[in-house]
Design a protein around this motif. Structure first.
Motif, PDB file in Angstrom:
ATOM      1  N   THR A  20       0.831  -1.212   0.000  1.00  0.00           N
ATOM      2  CA  THR A  20       0.000   0.000   0.000  1.00  0.00           C
ATOM      3  C   THR A  20       0.862   1.256   0.000  1.00  0.00           C
ATOM      4  O   THR A  20       0.380   2.344  -0.321  1.00  0.00           O
ATOM      5  CB  THR A  20      -0.920   0.012   1.233  1.00  0.00           C
ATOM      6  OG1 THR A  20      -0.119  -0.093   2.423  1.00  0.00           O
ATOM      7  CG2 THR A  20      -1.895  -1.150   1.182  1.00  0.00           C
ATOM      8  N   GLU A  21       2.141   1.131   0.376  1.00  0.00           N
ATOM      9  CA  GLU A  21       3.050   2.273   0.396  1.00  0.00           C
ATOM     10  C   GLU A  21       3.550   2.612  -1.000  1.00  0.00           C
ATOM     11  O   GLU A  21       4.151   3.661  -1.209  1.00  0.00           O
ATOM     12  CB  GLU A  21       4.234   1.998   1.319  1.00  0.00           C
ATOM     13  CG  GLU A  21       3.837   1.825   2.776  1.00  0.00           C
ATOM     14  CD  GLU A  21       4.944   1.224   3.615  1.00  0.00           C
ATOM     15  OE1 GLU A  21       6.027   0.919   3.058  1.00  0.00           O
ATOM     16  OE2 GLU A  21       4.730   1.044   4.829  1.00  0.00           O
ATOM     17  N   GLY A  22       3.302   1.717  -1.978  1.00  0.00           N
ATOM     18  CA  GLY A  22       3.749   1.959  -3.338  1.00  0.00           C
ATOM     19  C   GLY A  22       5.008   1.189  -3.662  1.00  0.00           C
ATOM     20  O   GLY A  22       5.381   0.237  -2.957  1.00  0.00           O
ATOM     21  N   PRO A  23       5.707   1.568  -4.734  1.00  0.00           N
ATOM     22  CA  PRO A  23       6.952   0.902  -5.120  1.00  0.00           C
ATOM     23  C   PRO A  23       7.983   0.946  -4.001  1.00  0.00           C
ATOM     24  O   PRO A  23       7.891   1.745  -3.064  1.00  0.00           O
ATOM     25  CB  PRO A  23       7.405   1.709  -6.345  1.00  0.00           C
ATOM     26  CG  PRO A  23       6.163   2.336  -6.873  1.00  0.00           C
ATOM     27  CD  PRO A  23       5.325   2.642  -5.667  1.00  0.00           C
ATOM     28  N   LYS A  24       9.010   0.101  -4.137  1.00  0.00           N
ATOM     29  CA  LYS A  24       9.965  -0.093  -3.033  1.00  0.00           C
ATOM     30  C   LYS A  24      10.652   1.191  -2.593  1.00  0.00           C
ATOM     31  O   LYS A  24      10.987   1.344  -1.413  1.00  0.00           O
ATOM     32  CB  LYS A  24      11.006  -1.128  -3.423  1.00  0.00           C
ATOM     33  CG  LYS A  24      11.889  -0.729  -4.606  1.00  0.00           C
ATOM     34  CD  LYS A  24      12.835  -1.848  -5.013  1.00  0.00           C
ATOM     35  CE  LYS A  24      13.677  -1.454  -6.223  1.00  0.00           C
ATOM     36  NZ  LYS A  24      14.549  -2.567  -6.657  1.00  0.00           N
ATOM     37  N   GLN A  25      10.845   2.145  -3.520  1.00  0.00           N
ATOM     38  CA  GLN A  25      11.529   3.380  -3.138  1.00  0.00           C
ATOM     39  C   GLN A  25      10.698   4.255  -2.202  1.00  0.00           C
ATOM     40  O   GLN A  25      11.217   5.190  -1.598  1.00  0.00           O
ATOM     41  CB  GLN A  25      11.960   4.184  -4.370  1.00  0.00           C
ATOM     42  CG  GLN A  25      10.850   4.579  -5.309  1.00  0.00           C
ATOM     43  CD  GLN A  25      10.645   3.561  -6.408  1.00  0.00           C
ATOM     44  OE1 GLN A  25      10.837   2.367  -6.209  1.00  0.00           O
ATOM     45  NE2 GLN A  25      10.257   4.029  -7.594  1.00  0.00           N
ATOM     46  N   TYR A  26       9.416   3.893  -2.046  1.00  0.00           N
ATOM     47  CA  TYR A  26       8.547   4.640  -1.132  1.00  0.00           C
ATOM     48  C   TYR A  26       8.182   3.822   0.103  1.00  0.00           C
ATOM     49  O   TYR A  26       7.425   4.305   0.952  1.00  0.00           O
ATOM     50  CB  TYR A  26       7.279   5.096  -1.857  1.00  0.00           C
ATOM     51  CG  TYR A  26       7.585   6.045  -3.001  1.00  0.00           C
ATOM     52  CD1 TYR A  26       7.878   7.384  -2.756  1.00  0.00           C
ATOM     53  CD2 TYR A  26       7.625   5.574  -4.314  1.00  0.00           C
ATOM     54  CE1 TYR A  26       8.191   8.249  -3.802  1.00  0.00           C
ATOM     55  CE2 TYR A  26       7.942   6.434  -5.360  1.00  0.00           C
ATOM     56  CZ  TYR A  26       8.230   7.767  -5.098  1.00  0.00           C
ATOM     57  OH  TYR A  26       8.550   8.624  -6.134  1.00  0.00           O
ATOM     58  N   ARG A  27       8.717   2.612   0.205  1.00  0.00           N
ATOM     59  CA  ARG A  27       8.455   1.803   1.397  1.00  0.00           C
ATOM     60  C   ARG A  27       9.151   2.436   2.599  1.00  0.00           C
ATOM     61  O   ARG A  27      10.195   3.101   2.473  1.00  0.00           O
ATOM     62  CB  ARG A  27       8.982   0.375   1.213  1.00  0.00           C
ATOM     63  CG  ARG A  27       8.449  -0.340  -0.019  1.00  0.00           C
ATOM     64  CD  ARG A  27       7.063  -0.876   0.164  1.00  0.00           C
ATOM     65  NE  ARG A  27       6.622  -1.572  -1.037  1.00  0.00           N
ATOM     66  CZ  ARG A  27       6.856  -2.851  -1.295  1.00  0.00           C
ATOM     67  NH1 ARG A  27       7.533  -3.593  -0.422  1.00  0.00           N
ATOM     68  NH2 ARG A  27       6.432  -3.399  -2.424  1.00  0.00           N
ATOM     69  N   ILE A  29      11.384   2.441   5.871  1.00  0.00           N
ATOM     70  CA  ILE A  29      12.428   1.739   6.615  1.00  0.00           C
ATOM     71  C   ILE A  29      12.837   2.648   7.768  1.00  0.00           C
ATOM     72  O   ILE A  29      13.168   3.804   7.564  1.00  0.00           O
ATOM     73  CB  ILE A  29      13.646   1.366   5.731  1.00  0.00           C
ATOM     74  CG1 ILE A  29      14.216   2.589   5.025  1.00  0.00           C
ATOM     75  CG2 ILE A  29      13.277   0.280   4.725  1.00  0.00           C
ATOM     76  CD1 ILE A  29      15.522   2.324   4.292  1.00  0.00           C
ATOM     77  N   GLY A  30      12.733   2.133   8.964  1.00  0.00           N
ATOM     78  CA  GLY A  30      13.007   2.980  10.118  1.00  0.00           C
ATOM     79  C   GLY A  30      12.052   4.144  10.216  1.00  0.00           C
ATOM     80  O   GLY A  30      12.409   5.211  10.722  1.00  0.00           O
ATOM     81  N   GLY A  31      10.821   3.964   9.695  1.00  0.00           N
ATOM     82  CA  GLY A  31       9.800   5.002   9.806  1.00  0.00           C
ATOM     83  C   GLY A  31       9.842   6.069   8.731  1.00  0.00           C
ATOM     84  O   GLY A  31       9.036   7.004   8.744  1.00  0.00           O
ATOM     85  N   ARG A  32      10.773   5.968   7.773  1.00  0.00           N
ATOM     86  CA  ARG A  32      10.873   6.969   6.700  1.00  0.00           C
ATOM     87  C   ARG A  32      10.989   6.273   5.353  1.00  0.00           C
ATOM     88  O   ARG A  32      11.560   5.187   5.253  1.00  0.00           O
ATOM     89  CB  ARG A  32      12.097   7.877   6.922  1.00  0.00           C
ATOM     90  CG  ARG A  32      12.113   8.579   8.260  1.00  0.00           C
ATOM     91  CD  ARG A  32      13.401   9.358   8.441  1.00  0.00           C
ATOM     92  NE  ARG A  32      13.432  10.548   7.609  1.00  0.00           N
ATOM     93  CZ  ARG A  32      14.559  11.177   7.280  1.00  0.00           C
ATOM     94  NH1 ARG A  32      15.727  10.709   7.667  1.00  0.00           N
ATOM     95  NH2 ARG A  32      14.511  12.269   6.536  1.00  0.00           N
ATOM     96  N   PRO A  33      10.484   6.893   4.268  1.00  0.00           N
ATOM     97  CA  PRO A  33      10.593   6.267   2.952  1.00  0.00           C
ATOM     98  C   PRO A  33      12.039   6.078   2.519  1.00  0.00           C
ATOM     99  O   PRO A  33      12.919   6.891   2.849  1.00  0.00           O
ATOM    100  CB  PRO A  33       9.868   7.268   2.035  1.00  0.00           C
ATOM    101  CG  PRO A  33       8.959   8.035   2.928  1.00  0.00           C
ATOM    102  CD  PRO A  33       9.688   8.142   4.238  1.00  0.00           C
ATOM    103  N   VAL A  34      12.273   5.021   1.768  1.00  0.00           N
ATOM    104  CA  VAL A  34      13.612   4.736   1.252  1.00  0.00           C
ATOM    105  C   VAL A  34      14.158   5.943   0.494  1.00  0.00           C
ATOM    106  O   VAL A  34      15.294   6.378   0.712  1.00  0.00           O
ATOM    107  CB  VAL A  34      13.575   3.495   0.324  1.00  0.00           C
ATOM    108  CG1 VAL A  34      14.910   3.329  -0.397  1.00  0.00           C
ATOM    109  CG2 VAL A  34      13.250   2.238   1.130  1.00  0.00           C
ATOM    110  N   ILE A  35      13.355   6.512  -0.400  1.00  0.00           N
ATOM    111  CA  ILE A  35      13.838   7.606  -1.245  1.00  0.00           C
ATOM    112  C   ILE A  35      14.169   8.847  -0.422  1.00  0.00           C
ATOM    113  O   ILE A  35      15.059   9.628  -0.778  1.00  0.00           O
ATOM    114  CB  ILE A  35      12.807   7.938  -2.350  1.00  0.00           C
ATOM    115  CG1 ILE A  35      13.457   8.813  -3.419  1.00  0.00           C
ATOM    116  CG2 ILE A  35      11.546   8.571  -1.770  1.00  0.00           C
ATOM    117  CD1 ILE A  35      12.591   9.004  -4.651  1.00  0.00           C
TER     118      ILE A  35
END
Length: 401
Positions: A20-27, A29-35
């Motif tokens: 639901t967060e979208g593609p992996k770059q928007y998942r 990690i540690g409470g913040r998006p990868v990108i």
């Protein structure tokens, strides 16, 4: 030399699975998006030039949300990517060309653990005149070549083999020309920008990569990154709890009583000192000052200053408490051990604890006073003096560094 950045973030990341967060770059990690983490590393690097983030048309709102709290002192632009990574990079390069950038770092958004040390190594490589730079790590695993039958047929020598990373970095005009040439010839089989540069005849110099600079590809990678960051941030977000120790001793001389923890106890001796010689409160004053690096009691109340002659030591402890509070501290606990052959301390312990609680502004159960003898050994055993050891615990606002 101005080093621009192209961050490739237009992929759909099918191998990472749906979210639901979208593609992996928007998942997260540690409470913040990868990108967000990836972009932040570039924006906080002092040498960063203009940045182009290549996104998918469906991700405009996602990117806006992921980047809204980042304060950039450089130009940040977005453009839409193509159907392949190669086409997306070309779109990013086209947008970067009109800027002041002379060099470019091309980085995958799904590599959020790059660091400034790696960026500095790239900048140094450009300063040395290299036209292309490839961060990479030597391959350490044993490599096998397998056949269609599923059997291992050959062990591949790993000498001179490297695992490529990003940001792969180049002279901007040179890599743009190489990408445009590949596009014109409809060559879309290149796996990274370095391979396009090699095909176009551009020299690519290998530099040391970073073991932490991993690419998040599948869902397990994202879960492991999230666990790593969550554990790290939990550790760094520990409360700032500090403990200070204090020690004081005063000589016993002929007199009519001693003052300990602000309580006067009749006795055939008294403690010799510039103030009322309350060793307990002196030790606790030093313990509190120690929690914020504020020196010791002598720095604030020098014995040479006659205004403190015979002064009650409560003044000193009040001062230490004020300093702690002004620096954001809250006193949580105080523990005093008195070492004396006489007088008896136990009949006065409760009053001593009540005095401490009142001065420190904490509950009685957070104040401890103990006493022991020195078993007739040494100057204390000979009733020549009384010593005190104090420990104070203080919680400061913020988190432990």
């Amino acid at each position: 030399m101005t080093i621009g950045v192209v961050i490739v973030a237009a992929g759909r990341g099918e191998r990472a699975g749906a979210s639901t967060e979208g593609p992996k770059q928007y998942r997260l990690i540690g409470g913040r998006p990868v990108i967000t983490r990836t972009l932040e590393t570039f924006l906080t690097w002092p040498k960063c030039g203009p940045v182009v983030v290549v996104i998918h048309p469906e991700d405009e709102m996602r990117f806006a949300a992921a980047s809204q709290d980042l304060h950039a002192g450089v130009q940040v632009m977005t453009t839409f990517g193509g159907k392949t990574r190669q086409k997306s990079v070309l779109e990013g390069l086209k947008m970067l060309v009109p800027t002041e950038a002379t060099h470019v770092m091309i980085h995958d958004a799904a590599r959020p653990f790059l660091d400034h040390d790696l960026l500095e190594r790239i900048a140094q490589g450009f300063a040395q005149g290299h036209e292309g730079l490839l961060p990479a790590l030597p391959v350490t695993d044993t490599l096998k070549r397998a056949g269609a039958d599923g059997l291992a047929h050959e062990t591949v020598p790993r000498a001179s083999l490297y695992a490529a990373q990003t940001p792969q970095s180049f002279l901007l005009t040179a890599i743009r020309t190489a990408h445009e040439k590949a596009a014109a010839l409809r060559r879309d089989d290149f796996t990274d920008d370095a391979s396009i540069a090699e095909w176009a005849g551009l020299p690519v110099h290998v530099i040391e990569g970073s073991a932490d600079n991993i690419k998040l590809t599948v869902s397990r990678d994202i879960a492991m990154a999230d666990a790593k960051l969550s554990q790290t941030e939990a550790a760094t977000n520990l409360p700032d709890v500090r403990t200070g120790n204090g020690y004081d001793v005063h000589q016993l001389v002929t007199g009519d009583g001693v003052t300990l923890c602000g309580v006067f106890i009749p006795h055939d001796q008294k403690l010799s000192g510039h103030s009322d010689a309350d060793v307990a409160l002196h030790a606790l004053t030093d313990a509190l000052l120690a929690t914020c690096g504020a020196g010791d009691i002598g720095d604030h109340f020098p014995p040479s200053d006659m205004q403190w002659r015979g002064a009650p030591s409560k003044i000193f402890l009040d001062h230490a408490v004020k300093i702690v509070r002004e620096r954001g501290g809250t006193v949580m606990n105080a523990d005093i051990s008195l070492i004396a052959e006489a007088p008896k301390i136990s009949p006065h312990r409760q009053t001593m604890r009540e005095n401490l609680a009142a001065i420190l502004g904490i509950s009685l159960d957070r104040c401890s006073v103990k006493a022991t003898t020195n078993e007739t050994i040494g100057f204390i055993g000979r009733r020549e003096g009384i010593a005190a050891i104090a420990t104070a615990t203080v919680v400061f606002s913020g988190t432990a560094a």
